[in-house]
Design a protein around this motif. Structure first.
Motif, mmCIF file in Angstrom:
data_model
loop_
_atom_site.group_PDB
_atom_site.id
_atom_site.type_symbol
_atom_site.label_atom_id
_atom_site.label_comp_id
_atom_site.label_asym_id
_atom_site.label_seq_id
_atom_site.Cartn_x
_atom_site.Cartn_y
_atom_site.Cartn_z
ATOM 1 N N THR A 29 0.833 -1.204 0.000
ATOM 2 C CA THR A 29 0.000 0.000 0.000
ATOM 3 C C THR A 29 0.869 1.256 0.000
ATOM 4 O O THR A 29 0.544 2.237 -0.669
ATOM 5 C CB THR A 29 -0.967 0.019 1.203
ATOM 6 O OG1 THR A 29 -0.241 -0.223 2.419
ATOM 7 C CG2 THR A 29 -2.049 -1.034 1.050
ATOM 8 N N THR A 85 -4.468 2.368 6.312
ATOM 9 C CA THR A 85 -4.591 1.253 5.381
ATOM 10 C C THR A 85 -3.388 0.343 5.551
ATOM 11 O O THR A 85 -2.392 0.709 6.174
ATOM 12 C CB THR A 85 -4.710 1.741 3.924
ATOM 13 O OG1 THR A 85 -5.118 0.636 3.089
ATOM 14 C CG2 THR A 85 -3.397 2.313 3.405
ATOM 15 N N TYR A 110 -9.244 1.571 5.717
ATOM 16 C CA TYR A 110 -9.505 0.927 4.432
ATOM 17 C C TYR A 110 -8.661 -0.340 4.346
ATOM 18 O O TYR A 110 -7.440 -0.287 4.282
ATOM 19 C CB TYR A 110 -9.163 1.844 3.261
ATOM 20 C CG TYR A 110 -9.440 1.188 1.912
ATOM 21 C CD1 TYR A 110 -10.747 1.058 1.439
ATOM 22 C CD2 TYR A 110 -8.411 0.677 1.133
ATOM 23 C CE1 TYR A 110 -11.021 0.443 0.231
ATOM 24 C CE2 TYR A 110 -8.664 0.063 -0.089
ATOM 25 C CZ TYR A 110 -9.966 -0.046 -0.536
ATOM 26 O OH TYR A 110 -10.244 -0.661 -1.731
ATOM 27 N N LYS A 113 -9.033 -4.526 -0.821
ATOM 28 C CA LYS A 113 -9.828 -5.650 -1.314
ATOM 29 C C LYS A 113 -8.942 -6.805 -1.754
ATOM 30 O O LYS A 113 -9.315 -7.973 -1.665
ATOM 31 C CB LYS A 113 -10.711 -5.196 -2.472
ATOM 32 C CG LYS A 113 -11.788 -4.212 -2.065
ATOM 33 C CD LYS A 113 -12.666 -3.824 -3.253
ATOM 34 C CE LYS A 113 -13.756 -2.858 -2.814
ATOM 35 N NZ LYS A 113 -14.645 -2.486 -3.947
ATOM 36 N N SER A 122 -9.212 -6.620 -8.239
ATOM 37 C CA SER A 122 -9.287 -6.074 -6.881
ATOM 38 C C SER A 122 -8.132 -5.112 -6.619
ATOM 39 O O SER A 122 -8.288 -4.106 -5.923
ATOM 40 C CB SER A 122 -9.293 -7.198 -5.842
ATOM 41 O OG SER A 122 -8.078 -7.922 -5.881
ATOM 42 N N GLU A 125 -9.049 -1.905 -8.279
ATOM 43 C CA GLU A 125 -10.059 -1.198 -7.467
ATOM 44 C C GLU A 125 -9.406 -0.487 -6.290
ATOM 45 O O GLU A 125 -9.779 0.640 -5.939
ATOM 46 C CB GLU A 125 -11.120 -2.188 -6.972
ATOM 47 C CG GLU A 125 -12.049 -2.691 -8.057
ATOM 48 C CD GLU A 125 -13.034 -3.717 -7.540
ATOM 49 O OE1 GLU A 125 -13.388 -3.640 -6.344
ATOM 50 O OE2 GLU A 125 -13.456 -4.592 -8.317
ATOM 51 N N ASP A 126 -8.435 -1.141 -5.668
ATOM 52 C CA ASP A 126 -7.722 -0.505 -4.548
ATOM 53 C C ASP A 126 -6.968 0.736 -5.011
ATOM 54 O O ASP A 126 -7.012 1.791 -4.355
ATOM 55 C CB ASP A 126 -6.728 -1.488 -3.917
ATOM 56 C CG ASP A 126 -7.400 -2.593 -3.121
ATOM 57 O OD1 ASP A 126 -8.541 -2.392 -2.674
ATOM 58 O OD2 ASP A 126 -6.774 -3.660 -2.954
ATOM 59 N N PHE A 129 -9.399 3.502 -5.593
ATOM 60 C CA PHE A 129 -9.882 4.053 -4.319
ATOM 61 C C PHE A 129 -8.861 5.032 -3.752
ATOM 62 O O PHE A 129 -9.206 6.145 -3.334
ATOM 63 C CB PHE A 129 -10.149 2.945 -3.302
ATOM 64 C CG PHE A 129 -10.454 3.472 -1.926
ATOM 65 C CD1 PHE A 129 -11.742 3.840 -1.578
ATOM 66 C CD2 PHE A 129 -9.433 3.660 -0.991
ATOM 67 C CE1 PHE A 129 -12.016 4.377 -0.310
ATOM 68 C CE2 PHE A 129 -9.702 4.191 0.264
ATOM 69 C CZ PHE A 129 -10.994 4.542 0.603
ATOM 70 N N PHE A 130 -7.590 4.624 -3.717
ATOM 71 C CA PHE A 130 -6.543 5.499 -3.185
ATOM 72 C C PHE A 130 -6.437 6.777 -4.022
ATOM 73 O O PHE A 130 -6.228 7.867 -3.477
ATOM 74 C CB PHE A 130 -5.196 4.780 -3.159
ATOM 75 C CG PHE A 130 -5.091 3.688 -2.132
ATOM 76 C CD1 PHE A 130 -5.514 3.899 -0.837
ATOM 77 C CD2 PHE A 130 -4.552 2.450 -2.459
ATOM 78 C CE1 PHE A 130 -5.417 2.899 0.127
ATOM 79 C CE2 PHE A 130 -4.445 1.444 -1.517
ATOM 80 C CZ PHE A 130 -4.877 1.661 -0.221
ATOM 81 N N LYS A 132 -8.796 8.332 -5.620
ATOM 82 C CA LYS A 132 -9.907 9.232 -5.275
ATOM 83 C C LYS A 132 -9.731 9.797 -3.871
ATOM 84 O O LYS A 132 -9.958 10.987 -3.633
ATOM 85 C CB LYS A 132 -11.229 8.477 -5.388
ATOM 86 C CG LYS A 132 -11.612 8.127 -6.823
ATOM 87 C CD LYS A 132 -12.916 7.334 -6.870
ATOM 88 C CE LYS A 132 -13.317 7.049 -8.317
ATOM 89 N NZ LYS A 132 -14.567 6.248 -8.405
ATOM 90 N N LYS A 133 -9.335 8.950 -2.950
ATOM 91 C CA LYS A 133 -9.205 9.381 -1.556
ATOM 92 C C LYS A 133 -8.135 10.453 -1.400
ATOM 93 O O LYS A 133 -8.295 11.414 -0.643
ATOM 94 C CB LYS A 133 -8.851 8.166 -0.671
ATOM 95 C CG LYS A 133 -8.682 8.489 0.804
ATOM 96 C CD LYS A 133 -10.004 8.916 1.409
ATOM 97 C CE LYS A 133 -9.839 9.340 2.863
ATOM 98 N NZ LYS A 133 -11.095 9.830 3.437
ATOM 99 N N GLU A 137 -6.587 10.975 -8.681
ATOM 100 C CA GLU A 137 -7.283 9.959 -9.464
ATOM 101 C C GLU A 137 -6.687 9.791 -10.859
ATOM 102 O O GLU A 137 -6.596 8.670 -11.375
ATOM 103 C CB GLU A 137 -8.770 10.303 -9.573
ATOM 104 C CG GLU A 137 -9.580 9.232 -10.289
ATOM 105 C CD GLU A 137 -11.067 9.524 -10.296
ATOM 106 O OE1 GLU A 137 -11.776 8.890 -11.109
ATOM 107 O OE2 GLU A 137 -11.530 10.388 -9.525
#
Length: 289
Positions: A29, A85, A110, A113, A122, A125-126, A129-130, A132-133, A137
């Motif tokens: 991560t 995370t 978080y 996934k 997955s 997707e992770d 997500f990061f 956007k967070k 993006e």
């Protein structure tokens, strides 16, 4: 909607994103977040099992490393974090507290996934997500597209090759700790041209049986390299003292050594597949001789 109101909302979103004070407690991560440009919002890292990717070292060294393993609650809360995370085990009562406790203390959690999935989707997707967070993006989507293209190239290269049976050995001697079917490591082996003898299991890494390995008679043994024991020590054990020392794959040195973070989720999945694919190709060719 009035333009002034829209501007206010957008500014509010940017403020929210820029106010993230994140702590990452897994190497994969941390490396994702650094790669997509979120380092300014990372206030701490932990759990570095291998060397950080060279291209990320300069960014990484600017962020406090709380611990080589799990940080204490004191270390964690000193940073005044509001986002966590990393490994799922970190957000448990014996470590930083369960999710309910962390959220009560103002920390959003978080759990990636990809920790409970063997699908590359997955991972994508992770990453999204990061992105956007942390308000990066565009960078996240660019990374996803790059990974997808590189994976597809290797898939196409291996699609018609005979698959070899693979035993992924993480360590331990009384019983083997193995690469299971429930995480991305299994998928990387498959894309590389292998067939994981533990593909039917639901765990990512877990306890296996020496008898099962003997019965399966794998043609390839993947050695997971990190600081629990050196790859040389693991190979020495398998060749000289293990219950599978008589297997042809062991006697013929059909070993592929791969760093843990290259057979786990994260930015190294393509390099991991390449290491596995090249190693399997060499063993496949050797078997033909």
């Amino acid at each position: 909607m009035k333009i002034s109101m829209l501007v206010t909302i957008l500014l509010g979103l940017n403020i929210y994103a820029s106010d993230v004070r994140g702590v990452s407690t897994a190497q994969f991560t941390t490396e994702i977040l650094l790669t997509i440009g979120a380092e300014k919002q990372l206030v701490g890292t932990a759990n570095l099992w291998n060397e950080i990717a060279p291209e990320l070292k300069e960014q990484f060294e600017k962020i406090p490393e709380l611990s080589k393993r799990s940080p204490t609650k004191e270390q964690f809360y000193e940073l005044n974090p509001n986002f966590l995370t990393g490994w799922k085990s970190i957000s448990t009562k014996k470590n930083l507290g369960d999710v309910e406790e962390l959220e009560k203390n103002g920390v959003e959690v978080y759990i990636p996934k990809t920790l409970e999935s063997n699908s590359l989707e997955s991972l994508y997707e992770d990453i999204l997500f990061f992105g956007k967070k942390f308000n990066v993006e565009t960078n996240a989507r660019a990374l996803i597209e790059k990974l997808k293209k590189q994976v597809e190239l290797i898939k196409n290269k291996n699609i018609y090759k005979k698959k070899l049976k693979v035993f992924g050995y993480d360590g331990k001697e009384d019983f083997p700790y193995v690469v299971g079917g429930g995480a991305i490591g299994n998928t990387l082996i498959e894309i590389a041209g292998g067939e994981n003898i533990y593909k039917e299991t639901s765990f990512g890494f877990g306890s296996g049986q020496w008898e099962k390995i003997i019965d399966s008679n794998p043609e390839v043994i993947v050695i997971i390299d990190y600081d629990n024991a050196s790859s040389e020590e693991k190979i020495e054990f398998l060749k000289n003292r293990s219950p599978i020392k008589m297997l042809e794959a062991v006697k013929n040195n059909n070993f592929i050594v791969i760093p843990l973070n290259y057979i786990s989720s994260g930015i190294h999945v393509v390099k991991g597949i390449e290491i596995l694919s090249d190693g399997i190709d060499k063993i496949r060719n050797k078997n033909r001789e």
